[in-house]
Motif scaffolding. Structure first.
Motif, PDB file in Angstrom:
ATOM      1  N   LYS A 308       0.796  -1.233   0.000  1.00 44.11           N
ATOM      2  CA  LYS A 308       0.000   0.000   0.000  1.00 44.11           C
ATOM      3  C   LYS A 308       0.830   1.285   0.000  1.00 44.11           C
ATOM      4  CE  LYS A 308      -4.078  -2.105   2.126  1.00 44.11           C
ATOM      5  NZ  LYS A 308      -5.078  -2.025   3.217  1.00 44.11           N
ATOM      6  N   THR A 309       2.141   1.170  -0.177  1.00 46.94           N
ATOM      7  CA  THR A 309       2.963   2.351  -0.431  1.00 46.94           C
ATOM      8  C   THR A 309       3.145   2.460  -1.941  1.00 46.94           C
ATOM      9  OG1 THR A 309       4.154   2.105   1.663  1.00 46.94           O
ATOM     10  CG2 THR A 309       5.175   3.481  -0.020  1.00 46.94           C
ATOM     11  N   VAL A 310       2.728   3.591  -2.505  1.00 46.30           N
ATOM     12  CA  VAL A 310       2.752   3.776  -3.960  1.00 46.30           C
ATOM     13  C   VAL A 310       3.687   4.933  -4.302  1.00 46.30           C
ATOM     14  CG1 VAL A 310       1.389   4.269  -6.029  1.00 46.30           C
ATOM     15  CG2 VAL A 310       0.367   2.966  -4.149  1.00 46.30           C
ATOM     16  N   LEU A 311       4.628   4.693  -5.194  1.00 46.98           N
ATOM     17  CA  LEU A 311       5.529   5.735  -5.693  1.00 46.98           C
ATOM     18  C   LEU A 311       5.436   5.761  -7.212  1.00 46.98           C
ATOM     19  CD1 LEU A 311       9.115   6.602  -4.585  1.00 46.98           C
ATOM     20  CD2 LEU A 311       8.665   6.207  -7.006  1.00 46.98           C
ATOM     21  N   ILE A 312       5.235   6.958  -7.780  1.00 48.59           N
ATOM     22  CA  ILE A 312       5.176   7.114  -9.232  1.00 48.59           C
ATOM     23  C   ILE A 312       6.156   8.218  -9.631  1.00 48.59           C
ATOM     24  CG2 ILE A 312       3.726   7.654 -11.226  1.00 48.59           C
ATOM     25  CD1 ILE A 312       1.343   6.558  -9.691  1.00 48.59           C
ATOM     26  N   LEU A 313       7.103   7.869 -10.505  1.00 49.14           N
ATOM     27  CA  LEU A 313       8.189   8.771 -10.916  1.00 49.14           C
ATOM     28  C   LEU A 313       8.067   9.099 -12.397  1.00 49.14           C
ATOM     29  CD1 LEU A 313      11.894   8.692  -9.986  1.00 49.14           C
ATOM     30  CD2 LEU A 313      11.334   8.312 -12.394  1.00 49.14           C
ATOM     31  N   ASP A 314       8.333  10.357 -12.734  1.00 51.17           N
ATOM     32  CA  ASP A 314       8.292  10.798 -14.128  1.00 51.17           C
ATOM     33  C   ASP A 314       9.644  10.546 -14.787  1.00 51.17           C
ATOM     34  OD1 ASP A 314       7.959  11.970 -16.564  1.00 51.17           O
ATOM     35  OD2 ASP A 314       7.636  14.003 -15.831  1.00 51.17           O
ATOM     36  N   GLY A 315       9.677   9.548 -15.658  1.00 50.79           N
ATOM     37  CA  GLY A 315      10.904   9.240 -16.384  1.00 50.79           C
ATOM     38  C   GLY A 315      10.762   9.458 -17.872  1.00 50.79           C
ATOM     39  N   GLY A 316       9.806  10.301 -18.267  1.00 42.49           N
ATOM     40  CA  GLY A 316       9.495  10.462 -19.680  1.00 42.49           C
ATOM     41  C   GLY A 316      10.073  11.709 -20.313  1.00 42.49           C
ATOM     42  N   GLU A 317       9.850  11.811 -21.606  1.00 43.77           N
ATOM     43  CA  GLU A 317      10.339  12.930 -22.405  1.00 43.77           C
ATOM     44  C   GLU A 317       9.770  14.255 -21.896  1.00 43.77           C
ATOM     45  OE1 GLU A 317      10.473  12.666 -26.890  1.00 43.77           O
ATOM     46  OE2 GLU A 317       8.809  14.076 -26.669  1.00 43.77           O
ATOM     47  N   GLN A 318      10.646  15.245 -21.764  1.00 46.74           N
ATOM     48  CA  GLN A 318      10.251  16.579 -21.314  1.00 46.74           C
ATOM     49  C   GLN A 318      10.335  17.531 -22.506  1.00 46.74           C
ATOM     50  OE1 GLN A 318       9.556  16.806 -17.752  1.00 46.74           O
ATOM     51  NE2 GLN A 318       9.846  14.594 -17.951  1.00 46.74           N
ATOM     52  N   LEU A 319       9.182  18.017 -22.951  1.00 49.65           N
ATOM     53  CA  LEU A 319       9.169  18.973 -24.057  1.00 49.65           C
ATOM     54  C   LEU A 319       9.603  20.338 -23.539  1.00 49.65           C
ATOM     55  CD1 LEU A 319       5.828  17.977 -25.816  1.00 49.65           C
ATOM     56  CD2 LEU A 319       8.152  17.296 -26.424  1.00 49.65           C
ATOM     57  N   MET A 320      10.551  20.954 -24.204  1.00 51.88           N
ATOM     58  CA  MET A 320      11.131  22.207 -23.715  1.00 51.88           C
ATOM     59  C   MET A 320      10.550  23.397 -24.473  1.00 51.88           C
ATOM     60  SD  MET A 320      12.992  21.003 -21.363  1.00 51.88           S
ATOM     61  CE  MET A 320      13.999  22.395 -20.881  1.00 51.88           C
ATOM     62  N   ASN A 321       9.277  23.699 -24.216  1.00 47.67           N
ATOM     63  CA  ASN A 321       8.685  24.908 -24.781  1.00 47.67           C
ATOM     64  C   ASN A 321       7.958  25.665 -23.684  1.00 47.67           C
ATOM     65  OD1 ASN A 321       5.891  23.892 -24.601  1.00 47.67           O
ATOM     66  ND2 ASN A 321       6.488  22.502 -26.254  1.00 47.67           N
ATOM     67  N   SER A 322       7.468  26.846 -24.017  1.00 42.27           N
ATOM     68  CA  SER A 322       6.917  27.748 -22.996  1.00 42.27           C
ATOM     69  C   SER A 322       5.655  27.210 -22.341  1.00 42.27           C
ATOM     70  CB  SER A 322       6.625  29.117 -23.621  1.00 42.27           C
ATOM     71  OG  SER A 322       5.713  28.984 -24.698  1.00 42.27           O
ATOM     72  N   ASN A 323       4.984  26.250 -22.980  1.00 44.13           N
ATOM     73  CA  ASN A 323       3.732  25.730 -22.430  1.00 44.13           C
ATOM     74  C   ASN A 323       3.895  24.400 -21.708  1.00 44.13           C
ATOM     75  OD1 ASN A 323       2.199  27.892 -23.502  1.00 44.13           O
ATOM     76  ND2 ASN A 323       2.199  26.903 -25.511  1.00 44.13           N
ATOM     77  N   SER A 324       5.139  23.942 -21.558  1.00 42.50           N
ATOM     78  CA  SER A 324       5.372  22.614 -20.998  1.00 42.50           C
ATOM     79  C   SER A 324       5.932  22.687 -19.587  1.00 42.50           C
ATOM     80  CB  SER A 324       6.339  21.828 -21.890  1.00 42.50           C
ATOM     81  OG  SER A 324       5.796  21.647 -23.176  1.00 42.50           O
ATOM     82  N   SER A 325       5.662  21.633 -18.821  1.00 38.82           N
ATOM     83  CA  SER A 325       6.240  21.493 -17.490  1.00 38.82           C
ATOM     84  C   SER A 325       7.534  20.693 -17.579  1.00 38.82           C
ATOM     85  CB  SER A 325       5.263  20.762 -16.563  1.00 38.82           C
ATOM     86  OG  SER A 325       4.076  21.496 -16.392  1.00 38.82           O
ATOM     87  N   PHE A 326       8.419  20.922 -16.603  1.00 37.74           N
ATOM     88  CA  PHE A 326       9.627  20.104 -16.503  1.00 37.74           C
ATOM     89  C   PHE A 326       9.598  19.412 -15.148  1.00 37.74           C
ATOM     90  CE2 PHE A 326      13.902  18.764 -15.849  1.00 37.74           C
ATOM     91  CZ  PHE A 326      14.403  18.506 -17.115  1.00 37.74           C
ATOM     92  N   SER A 327       9.457  18.104 -15.164  1.00 42.74           N
ATOM     93  CA  SER A 327       9.338  17.349 -13.909  1.00 42.74           C
ATOM     94  C   SER A 327      10.178  16.081 -13.936  1.00 42.74           C
ATOM     95  CB  SER A 327       7.871  16.998 -13.642  1.00 42.74           C
ATOM     96  OG  SER A 327       7.295  16.335 -14.762  1.00 42.74           O
ATOM     97  N   ALA A 328      11.270  16.095 -14.704  1.00 39.65           N
ATOM     98  CA  ALA A 328      12.084  14.893 -14.885  1.00 39.65           C
ATOM     99  C   ALA A 328      12.574  14.334 -13.548  1.00 39.65           C
ATOM    100  CB  ALA A 328      13.277  15.201 -15.785  1.00 39.65           C
ATOM    101  N   LEU A 329      12.325  13.050 -13.337  1.00 36.23           N
ATOM    102  CA  LEU A 329      12.768  12.266 -12.182  1.00 36.23           C
ATOM    103  C   LEU A 329      12.134  12.698 -10.867  1.00 36.23           C
ATOM    104  CD1 LEU A 329      16.573  11.787 -12.987  1.00 36.23           C
ATOM    105  CD2 LEU A 329      14.556  10.799 -14.082  1.00 36.23           C
TER     106      LEU A 329
END
Length: 535
Positions: A308-329
């Motif tokens: 019941k401990t859940v961890l979810i990590l962002d390991g995906g492509e990060q688009l680098m434009n003004s409308n995108s978020s950066f949340s790598a790792l």
């Protein structure tokens, strides 16, 4: 398509919508698909209009008389999603208010003024879902007008959906068309064509693996929700969706299950909100799968679950434009049914400044170099992630080079979760690994007149968690509302408790929160932060 071309096509579609026999009733009594927010209903009743990041306080004012700050704000009003919230509040005053605002809209815009396919698709679903409430005090003449208008909007959707500028917008227009075609008498002849078209648009929105380009989990659910509504409407009309449509639904149902925390909410990444847990449960329960298996990797979000401990990590492509978020790792973590480590959420709810802040890496539970977020000199950054396990741990080993050009370092993150879920440990390292990177590293130090590059690991804490640092500031105790106690410890680096925020749909402003920040420094081209979270 230009704005003028878009408007011309919509005007033509409005004209065509009036050339047909009017519909007079439903084929069957509709049941509400959409679920609103009681809190939002209370806000609307009290004259608090929060849409698209702007709050307008105007008690005793019609929703159609407020001074709208932008075109997208006005669009949100014309979509009528707020009708779900008034229905959720449910008092006599609010039900009367919903009817009043409906008839005011019909008087002002029922002639086709400001109709857009996406918004019309959203609007007709609400008209039908809440028709019993809206028509409970209507005269025979008003009912005739209501059904005539529904029929005209159905015709408008059939001829005008193509003018929308994105696959997702066309998908929403078509879902409204299918719903109307299935339930309105005399409109069933649109259904076969609409089912074929929505399958085509869905396959353009979602790839074969169930991925969407934005990687927004809530947007992924919205696509699934519209496909599910369309499927249910078709079945009630004794029709069936295409195999392609059904296959996409099945793939997305597995994906959404894999993107939920322990309390059933969706993870906060790339502009997505938590979603409505009841609505998510309702949609998922309606999709029968032969074999339900939660995926470890969904859209490059890596999920680890133990006891019941859940961890979810962002390991995906990060688009680098003004409308995108950066949340790598960065990651979110829940303990049982309670959120513990979070990202601050979708800032778009509260305006442009919060939107800009929420897209930065330091608004996520990740690692920042020199208190900055990677810039947008590159088109995209693709992390490298490996997931493995041994007898005692699940292990995620990852890295990204978002700071390569500006600071000359690579961020490496290694996270372990014990087999019983009671220990989550991490090692965050920044390191210059090549001659060119060391040159960039040295240049940054010289430009700042420093002897090292500072960096920090942020752990944003969910708002309801009680936070108590130890006297020596080496550990922090985190106590949930249910009394579960976790202890955060930094084995090197300096711990501080700093202000944070938490964005949630239904609130009038961001909620105050805290974050644990562990700071360290890279000296001689390398630095590390080692931390542990245990219960």
């Amino acid at each position: 398509m230009s704005i003028s071309g878009y408007n011309i096509r919509n005007t033509i579609a409005v004209g065509r919508s009036k050339i047909s026999l009017p519909t007079k009733s439903f084929v069957y009594l509709p049941e509400p698909y959409t679920i609103g927010s009681y809190e939002r209903g209370v806000q609307l009743k009290n004259g608090l209009f929060l849409f698209m990041g702007h709050l307008i306080e105007s008690p005793n004012t019609s929703i159609w008389d407020i001074n709208v700050p932008s075109a997208i704000y006005e669009d949100e009003l014309h979509g009528f999603a707020w009708l779900d919230d008034l229905a959720a509040e449910g008092s006599k005053f609010t039900r009367d208010l919903a009817r009043q605002w409906l008839w005011e809209w019909i008087d002002r815009y029922g002639n086709g003024n400001n109709w857009k396919p996406q918004l019309t698709g959203r609007r007709v679903v609400r008209f039908i879902n809440h028709s019993q409430m809206l028509l409970s005090k209507a005269t025979a003449k008003q009912k005739k007008i209501f059904f005539k208008l529904l029929g005209q909007q159905t015709n408008f959707l059939f001829s005008g959906y193509k003018s929308e500028t994105s696959n997702l917008k066309r998908l929403e227009a078509l879902s409204g068309l299918i719903y109307c075609s299935a339930i309105l008498k005399g409109k069933k002849f649109f259904l076969k064509s609409a089912l074929r078209k929505i399958a085509r648009e869905a396959s353009r929105c979602v790839d074969a693996n169930g991925n969407i380009r934005t990687r927004n989990p809530e947007e992924l659910f919205i696509i699934l929700m519209m496909l599910s509504w369309s499927n249910s409407a078709a079945i009630k009309a004794n029709k069936f969706v295409l195999k392609k449509h059904k296959k996409i639904m099945e793939v997305l149902a597995v994906d959404i299950r894999s993107l939920r925390l322990g309390n059933g909410c969706l993870v906060h990444f790339h502009g997505g909100g938590r979603g409505d847990v009841g609505c998510i449960d309702q949609i998922l329960s309606s999709i029968k799968l032969p074999n339900i298996k939660i995926k470890t990797n969904t859209m490059d979000y890596y999920r680890v679950v133990k006891n019941k401990t859940v961890l979810i990590l962002d390991g995906g492509e990060q688009l680098m434009n003004s409308n995108s978020s950066f949340s790598a790792l960065s990651f979110e973590l829940s303990s049982g049914f309670e959120e513990l480590i979070v990202n601050i959420g979708p800032g778009s709810i509260f305006g442009d400044e919060w939107l800009d802040f929420s897209q930065k890496l330091y608004a996520h539970s990740g690692v920042c170099v020199a208190n900055s977020s990677p810039g947008n000199k590159r088109t995209k950054i693709v992390p490298v992630v490996e997931h493995s396990n041994d007898l005692n741990n699940d292990i995620i080993v990852s890295s990204h080079d978002g700071y390569n050009d500006t600071h000359g370092v690579i961020h490496h993150r290694k996270i372990k979760m014990s087999s019983n879920g009671n220990l989550v440990s991490g090692l965050d390292t920044i390191k210059s690994e090549s001659i060119n990177q060391r040159k960039v590293f040295d240049n940054w130090i010289k430009s700042k007149n420093e002897k090292f590059i500072p960096f920090s690991a942020q752990f944003h804490i969910a708002p309801n968690i009680e936070i108590n640092p130890s006297d020596d500031n080496k550990k922090v105790t985190l106590k949930t509302l249910r009394g579960v106690v976790w202890t955060f410890e930094a084995l090197n680096g300096e711990i501080s408790i700093q202000d944070s925020a938490f964005m949630q749909f239904g609130e009038l402003s961001p909620r105050a929160a805290k974050q644990i920040v562990v700071t360290s420094a890279a000296i001689d081209y390398e630095g590390a932060i080692e931390w542990a979270l245990s219960k």
